[in-house]
Scaffold this motif. Structure first.
Motif, short mmCIF file in Angstrom:
data_model
loop_
_atom_site.label_atom_id
_atom_site.label_comp_id
_atom_site.label_asym_id
_atom_site.label_seq_id
_atom_site.Cartn_x
_atom_site.Cartn_y
_atom_site.Cartn_z
N MET A 1 0.83 -1.21 0.00
CA MET A 1 0.00 0.00 0.00
C MET A 1 0.86 1.26 0.00
SD MET A 1 -3.06 -0.69 2.64
CE MET A 1 -4.17 -2.06 2.47
N PHE A 2 1.93 1.24 0.78
CA PHE A 2 2.85 2.38 0.83
C PHE A 2 3.44 2.65 -0.56
CE2 PHE A 2 7.31 3.74 1.31
CZ PHE A 2 7.11 4.99 1.87
N CYS A 3 3.89 1.60 -1.23
CA CYS A 3 4.45 1.77 -2.58
C CYS A 3 3.40 2.29 -3.55
CB CYS A 3 5.04 0.45 -3.08
SG CYS A 3 6.51 -0.06 -2.19
N PHE A 4 2.18 1.78 -3.44
CA PHE A 4 1.08 2.25 -4.28
C PHE A 4 0.85 3.75 -4.06
CE2 PHE A 4 -3.44 3.26 -4.77
CZ PHE A 4 -3.61 2.94 -6.11
N LEU A 5 0.82 4.18 -2.81
CA LEU A 5 0.59 5.59 -2.52
C LEU A 5 1.75 6.46 -2.98
CD1 LEU A 5 -1.04 5.33 1.01
CD2 LEU A 5 -2.15 6.02 -1.12
N ILE A 6 2.97 5.96 -2.85
CA ILE A 6 4.13 6.73 -3.31
C ILE A 6 4.10 6.90 -4.83
CG2 ILE A 6 6.66 6.64 -3.55
CD1 ILE A 6 5.70 7.55 -0.80
N PHE A 7 3.80 5.81 -5.55
CA PHE A 7 3.79 5.88 -7.01
C PHE A 7 2.57 6.62 -7.56
CE2 PHE A 7 6.64 2.12 -6.55
CZ PHE A 7 7.77 2.76 -7.04
N ASN A 8 1.53 6.78 -6.76
CA ASN A 8 0.36 7.55 -7.16
C ASN A 8 0.28 8.83 -6.33
OD1 ASN A 8 -0.72 5.76 -9.11
ND2 ASN A 8 -1.37 4.43 -7.45
N SER A 9 1.41 9.42 -6.07
CA SER A 9 1.46 10.56 -5.16
C SER A 9 0.84 11.83 -5.73
CB SER A 9 2.90 10.84 -4.72
OG SER A 9 3.69 11.18 -5.85
N LYS A 10 0.57 11.86 -7.02
CA LYS A 10 -0.07 13.07 -7.56
C LYS A 10 -1.51 13.21 -7.06
CE LYS A 10 -1.52 10.75 -11.72
NZ LYS A 10 -0.95 10.15 -12.86
N ASN A 11 -2.10 12.09 -6.62
CA ASN A 11 -3.46 12.12 -6.08
C ASN A 11 -3.49 12.29 -4.56
OD1 ASN A 11 -4.32 11.55 -8.69
ND2 ASN A 11 -4.27 9.35 -8.33
N VAL A 12 -2.32 12.37 -3.95
CA VAL A 12 -2.21 12.38 -2.49
C VAL A 12 -1.96 13.81 -2.01
CG1 VAL A 12 -0.85 11.50 -0.55
CG2 VAL A 12 -1.34 10.02 -2.48
N PRO A 13 -2.72 14.28 -1.02
CA PRO A 13 -2.50 15.64 -0.48
C PRO A 13 -1.11 15.78 0.17
CG PRO A 13 -4.61 14.76 0.24
CD PRO A 13 -3.89 13.64 -0.42
N LEU A 14 -0.65 17.01 0.28
CA LEU A 14 0.69 17.28 0.81
C LEU A 14 0.86 16.77 2.24
CD1 LEU A 14 3.44 18.58 0.34
CD2 LEU A 14 2.47 20.73 1.16
N THR A 15 -0.15 16.93 3.08
CA THR A 15 -0.04 16.46 4.47
C THR A 15 0.16 14.96 4.52
OG1 THR A 15 -2.45 16.33 4.64
CG2 THR A 15 -1.40 18.34 5.45
N THR A 16 -0.51 14.23 3.65
CA THR A 16 -0.34 12.78 3.62
C THR A 16 1.03 12.41 3.07
OG1 THR A 16 -2.72 12.50 3.33
CG2 THR A 16 -1.35 10.63 2.77
N LYS A 17 1.54 13.17 2.11
CA LYS A 17 2.88 12.92 1.59
C LYS A 17 3.92 13.05 2.71
CE LYS A 17 2.07 14.37 -3.16
NZ LYS A 17 2.39 15.33 -4.21
#
Length: 112
Positions: free
Chosen positions: A39-55
């Motif tokens: 899940m972490f890798c998925f979120l990192i590779f799809n980081s354009k959809n992730v808000p800055l606080t979550t990054k």
């Protein structure tokens, strides 16, 4: 992202439940770790959809996981059965897992 949190909370809850029998809990913890790293890798590779606080939270989580992994590789004395051994192999990974559950929860709330 709601699905990620649901999978995460279910795998975390099952792991906690299996800790009623220590051995099964430790085995489930390995599976939980794999699930959360994917899940972490998925979120990192799809980081354009992730808000800055979550990054920022994800970078903290990733750093903590790397530090934990390096310590577990470098320290060979943790193979005994003392309290530090149990703390290192059970409590710390579950704290990291709890933090990742928090991250996916906040991400779900931010994207609603």
């Amino acid at each position: 992202m709601k699905t990620l949190h649901s999978i995460n909370i279910w795998s975390y809850s099952i792991t906690l439940l299996l800790y009623l029998t220590i051995y099964l809990g430790m085995l489930a913890q390995i599976l939980l770790g794999i699930i959360q790293l994917v899940m972490f890798c998925f979120l990192i590779f799809n980081s354009k959809n992730v808000p800055l606080t979550t990054k920022k939270r994800l970078s903290i989580y990733g750093s903590l996981v790397i530090i934990y992994g390096l310590i577990s590789i470098l320290v060979k004395d943790l193979s005994s059965t003392n309290d530090i051994y149990m703390l290192f192999w059970t409590l710390i990974p579950m704290l990291l897992a709890s933090f990742f559950v928090f991250i996916t929860y906040k991400l779900k709330k931010e994207l609603i």
